[in-house]
Write a protein that holds these residues in place. Structure first.
Motif, PDB file in Angstrom:
ATOM      1  N   THR A   1       0.829  -1.144  -0.032  1.00  0.00           N
ATOM      2  CA  THR A   1      -0.072  -0.057  -0.169  1.00  0.00           C
ATOM      3  C   THR A   1       0.783   1.266   0.062  1.00  0.00           C
ATOM      4  N   CYS A   2       1.873   1.355   0.942  1.00  0.00           N
ATOM      5  CA  CYS A   2       2.716   2.434   0.867  1.00  0.00           C
ATOM      6  C   CYS A   2       4.325   2.208   0.545  1.00  0.00           C
ATOM      7  N   GLY A   3       4.658   0.835   0.451  1.00  0.00           N
ATOM      8  CA  GLY A   3       6.159   0.859   0.164  1.00  0.00           C
ATOM      9  C   GLY A   3       6.907   0.645   1.162  1.00  0.00           C
ATOM     10  N   ASP A   4       6.214   0.305   2.304  1.00  0.00           N
ATOM     11  CA  ASP A   4       7.157   0.003   3.531  1.00  0.00           C
ATOM     12  C   ASP A   4       7.759  -1.327   3.407  1.00  0.00           C
ATOM     13  N   VAL A   5       9.114  -1.312   3.901  1.00  0.00           N
ATOM     14  CA  VAL A   5       9.672  -2.861   3.658  1.00  0.00           C
ATOM     15  C   VAL A   5      10.479  -3.202   5.127  1.00  0.00           C
ATOM     16  N   LEU A   6      10.093  -4.081   5.757  1.00  0.00           N
ATOM     17  CA  LEU A   6      10.679  -4.338   6.978  1.00  0.00           C
ATOM     18  C   LEU A   6      11.412  -5.868   7.197  1.00  0.00           C
ATOM     19  N   LYS A   7      12.515  -6.006   7.385  1.00  0.00           N
ATOM     20  CA  LYS A   7      13.343  -7.300   7.455  1.00  0.00           C
ATOM     21  C   LYS A   7      13.504  -7.426   9.064  1.00  0.00           C
ATOM     22  N   LEU A   8      13.145  -8.407   9.731  1.00  0.00           N
ATOM     23  CA  LEU A   8      13.250  -8.533  10.938  1.00  0.00           C
ATOM     24  C   LEU A   8      14.253  -9.832  11.315  1.00  0.00           C
ATOM     25  N   ASP A   9      15.143  -9.758  12.068  1.00  0.00           N
ATOM     26  CA  ASP A   9      15.987 -10.903  12.588  1.00  0.00           C
ATOM     27  C   ASP A   9      15.672 -11.082  14.018  1.00  0.00           C
ATOM     28  N   LEU A  10      15.637 -12.378  14.321  1.00  0.00           N
ATOM     29  CA  LEU A  10      15.337 -12.851  15.682  1.00  0.00           C
ATOM     30  C   LEU A  10      16.270 -13.991  16.193  1.00  0.00           C
ATOM     31  N   LYS A  11      16.924 -13.646  17.489  1.00  0.00           N
ATOM     32  CA  LYS A  11      17.649 -15.028  18.037  1.00  0.00           C
ATOM     33  C   LYS A  11      16.878 -15.569  18.979  1.00  0.00           C
ATOM     34  N   VAL A  12      16.491 -16.911  18.933  1.00  0.00           N
ATOM     35  CA  VAL A  12      15.541 -17.463  19.787  1.00  0.00           C
ATOM     36  C   VAL A  12      16.375 -18.349  20.312  1.00  0.00           C
ATOM     37  N   GLU A  13      16.277 -18.519  21.663  1.00  0.00           N
ATOM     38  CA  GLU A  13      16.935 -19.459  22.398  1.00  0.00           C
ATOM     39  C   GLU A  13      16.422 -19.819  23.595  1.00  0.00           C
ATOM     40  N   ASP A  14      16.304 -21.207  23.684  1.00  0.00           N
ATOM     41  CA  ASP A  14      15.424 -21.912  24.718  1.00  0.00           C
ATOM     42  C   ASP A  14      14.051 -21.276  25.008  1.00  0.00           C
ATOM     43  N   GLY A  15      13.254 -20.917  23.998  1.00  0.00           N
ATOM     44  CA  GLY A  15      12.059 -20.631  24.058  1.00  0.00           C
ATOM     45  C   GLY A  15      11.945 -18.911  24.322  1.00  0.00           C
ATOM     46  N   LYS A  16      12.973 -18.397  24.154  1.00  0.00           N
ATOM     47  CA  LYS A  16      12.907 -17.024  24.442  1.00  0.00           C
ATOM     48  C   LYS A  16      13.673 -16.095  23.370  1.00  0.00           C
ATOM     49  N   ILE A  17      13.198 -15.018  23.154  1.00  0.00           N
ATOM     50  CA  ILE A  17      13.868 -14.012  22.143  1.00  0.00           C
ATOM     51  C   ILE A  17      15.031 -13.215  22.815  1.00  0.00           C
ATOM     52  N   ALA A  18      16.373 -13.870  22.556  1.00  0.00           N
ATOM     53  CA  ALA A  18      17.464 -13.275  23.240  1.00  0.00           C
ATOM     54  C   ALA A  18      17.934 -12.159  22.472  1.00  0.00           C
ATOM     55  N   ASP A  19      17.388 -11.719  21.240  1.00  0.00           N
ATOM     56  CA  ASP A  19      17.804 -10.700  20.530  1.00  0.00           C
ATOM     57  C   ASP A  19      16.980 -10.404  19.375  1.00  0.00           C
ATOM     58  N   ALA A  20      16.732  -9.280  19.173  1.00  0.00           N
ATOM     59  CA  ALA A  20      16.184  -8.567  17.778  1.00  0.00           C
ATOM     60  C   ALA A  20      16.508  -7.466  17.218  1.00  0.00           C
ATOM     61  N   ALA A  21      16.393  -7.446  15.908  1.00  0.00           N
ATOM     62  CA  ALA A  21      16.606  -6.359  15.132  1.00  0.00           C
ATOM     63  C   ALA A  21      15.980  -6.298  13.877  1.00  0.00           C
ATOM     64  N   PHE A  22      15.836  -4.995  13.393  1.00  0.00           N
ATOM     65  CA  PHE A  22      15.194  -4.867  12.346  1.00  0.00           C
ATOM     66  C   PHE A  22      16.011  -3.794  11.224  1.00  0.00           C
ATOM     67  N   SER A  23      15.675  -4.014  10.023  1.00  0.00           N
ATOM     68  CA  SER A  23      16.263  -3.114   8.980  1.00  0.00           C
ATOM     69  C   SER A  23      15.073  -2.928   7.952  1.00  0.00           C
ATOM     70  N   GLY A  24      15.275  -2.023   7.094  1.00  0.00           N
ATOM     71  CA  GLY A  24      14.356  -1.686   5.949  1.00  0.00           C
ATOM     72  C   GLY A  24      14.057  -0.138   5.997  1.00  0.00           C
ATOM     73  N   TYR A  25      12.959   0.250   5.340  1.00  0.00           N
ATOM     74  CA  TYR A  25      12.645   1.770   5.211  1.00  0.00           C
ATOM     75  C   TYR A  25      11.051   1.614   5.519  1.00  0.00           C
ATOM     76  N   GLY A  26      10.639   2.953   5.793  1.00  0.00           N
ATOM     77  CA  GLY A  26       9.177   3.068   5.740  1.00  0.00           C
ATOM     78  C   GLY A  26       9.051   4.648   6.550  1.00  0.00           C
ATOM     79  N   CYS A  27       7.549   4.508   6.772  1.00  0.00           N
ATOM     80  CA  CYS A  27       7.343   5.688   7.282  1.00  0.00           C
ATOM     81  C   CYS A  27       7.498   5.761   8.894  1.00  0.00           C
ATOM     82  N   THR A  28       7.275   6.666   9.411  1.00  0.00           N
ATOM     83  CA  THR A  28       7.424   7.295  10.864  1.00  0.00           C
ATOM     84  C   THR A  28       6.858   6.076  11.529  1.00  0.00           C
ATOM     85  N   ILE A  29       5.513   5.725  11.277  1.00  0.00           N
ATOM     86  CA  ILE A  29       4.485   4.892  12.087  1.00  0.00           C
ATOM     87  C   ILE A  29       5.439   3.393  12.031  1.00  0.00           C
ATOM     88  N   SER A  30       5.647   3.096  10.910  1.00  0.00           N
ATOM     89  CA  SER A  30       6.117   1.795  10.726  1.00  0.00           C
ATOM     90  C   SER A  30       7.570   1.610  11.319  1.00  0.00           C
TER      91      SER A  30
END
Length: 136
Positions: free
Chosen positions: A35-64
């Motif tokens: 709809t607006c062209g936002d792109v989001l790449k999400l990386d997660l590090k999951v260990e023992d059923g918990k999210i140990a780390d997360a990062a995102f990249s991409g581009y988009g509007c202020t809200i996204s």
């Protein structure tokens, strides 16, 4: 109060937390909002059923971008079940349902987006990515 909420959103957009990529990710996904062209790449590090780390990249509007920053802040250290509960709570909140938003931390400031239907997809992009990455 509205000004405070706007400032929190702008701060997260201008200075996003956890922006980048994880070299030791266990889960990842890329989503686009056609709809607006936002792109989001999400990386997660999951260990023992918990999210140990997360990062995102991409581009988009202020809200996204703000939503992605808030989401990563909120889910790091949570179990995958807790993160899925947060996805459901965020999704309900953003369509205007009356829900307890305490578990969403700063992301609860996006509640007002429910009044702007064109922005709902922007706000939910990161949360949909989280759900898909956890279930990939």
């Amino acid at each position: 109060m509205d000004n405070l909420y706007r400032q929190v959103i702008l701060d997260h957009s201008d200075n996003p937390h956890h922006h980048g990529e994880l070299s030791d990710k266990t889960n990842d996904i890329e989503l686009k909002n056609p709809t607006c062209g936002d792109v989001l790449k999400l990386d997660l590090k999951v260990e023992d059923g918990k999210i140990a780390d997360a990062a995102f990249s991409g581009y988009g509007c202020t809200i996204s971008q703000a939503s992605a920053s808030m989401m990563t802040d909120a889910v790091i250290g949570k179990t995958t079940d807790q993160a899925e509960e947060m996805v459901q709570t965020f999704s309900s909140m953003i369509i205007g349902d009356d829900v307890d938003t305490d578990i969403l931390e700063d992301a609860a400031t996006l509640e007002g987006v429910s009044k702007f239907p064109a922005r709902i997809k922007c706000a939910t992009l990161a949360w949909k990515a989280l759900h898909k990455a956890l279930n990939k």
